[in-house]
Design a protein around this motif. Structure first.
Motif, PDB file in Angstrom:
ATOM      1  N   ALA A   1       0.865  -1.179   0.000  1.00 25.94           N
ATOM      2  CA  ALA A   1       0.000   0.000   0.000  1.00 25.94           C
ATOM      3  C   ALA A   1       0.903   1.231   0.000  1.00 25.94           C
ATOM      4  O   ALA A   1       1.458   1.610   1.031  1.00 25.94           O
ATOM      5  N   TYR A   2       1.075   1.828  -1.155  1.00 24.14           N
ATOM      6  CA  TYR A   2       1.931   2.993  -1.275  1.00 24.14           C
ATOM      7  C   TYR A   2       1.166   4.248  -0.866  1.00 24.14           C
ATOM      8  O   TYR A   2      -0.013   4.412  -1.205  1.00 24.14           O
ATOM      9  N   ALA A   3       1.843   5.147  -0.177  1.00 22.60           N
ATOM     10  CA  ALA A   3       1.217   6.410   0.224  1.00 22.60           C
ATOM     11  C   ALA A   3       0.907   7.263  -1.000  1.00 22.60           C
ATOM     12  O   ALA A   3      -0.128   7.919  -1.063  1.00 22.60           O
ATOM     13  N   GLN A   4       1.811   7.264  -1.962  1.00 25.86           N
ATOM     14  CA  GLN A   4       1.627   8.002  -3.213  1.00 25.86           C
ATOM     15  C   GLN A   4       1.941   7.067  -4.368  1.00 25.86           C
ATOM     16  O   GLN A   4       2.904   6.307  -4.316  1.00 25.86           O
ATOM     17  N   GLN A   5       1.122   7.152  -5.416  1.00 25.93           N
ATOM     18  CA  GLN A   5       1.356   6.302  -6.574  1.00 25.93           C
ATOM     19  C   GLN A   5       0.813   7.013  -7.802  1.00 25.93           C
ATOM     20  O   GLN A   5      -0.252   7.625  -7.749  1.00 25.93           O
TER      21      GLN A   5
END
Length: 91
Positions: free
Chosen positions: A72-76
């Motif tokens: 689960a990336y904070a920003q993508q």
């Protein structure tokens, strides 16, 4: 390679090849060592996954692909401009 040696693997038990490996070499190794099961990470074309899939089908070898767990990336983003703008915030 050094990590494997430091972990106690002897050099005669290690094969250090950087993928992608030509299918002819991969086939020759599997046949020479009579490999019946291959375990590898699902790494796409860059890691030779397609070659291993083709050989497994050709030679009747069991192939087990280990997939990476989802992160689960904070920003993508898939937008270069958005990535550059994000990085610029921290420069």
């Amino acid at each position: 390679l050094q990590a494997a040696l430091d972990s106690g693997f002897s050099p005669d038990r290690l094969i250090a090849l950087r993928p992608p490996v030509p299918i002819e070499l991969e086939r020759a190794l599997w046949q020479h060592w009579q490999i019946d099961t291959v375990i590898c990470k699902a790494s796409g074309a860059a890691g030779g996954e397609e070659t291993k899939l083709a050989l497994a089908l050709e030679l009747g070898t069991e192939l087990l692909l280990v997939e990476r767990p989802p992160l689960a990336y904070a920003q993508q983003t898939d937008c270069l401009e958005a990535a550059v703008a994000f990085c610029a915030q921290y420069c």
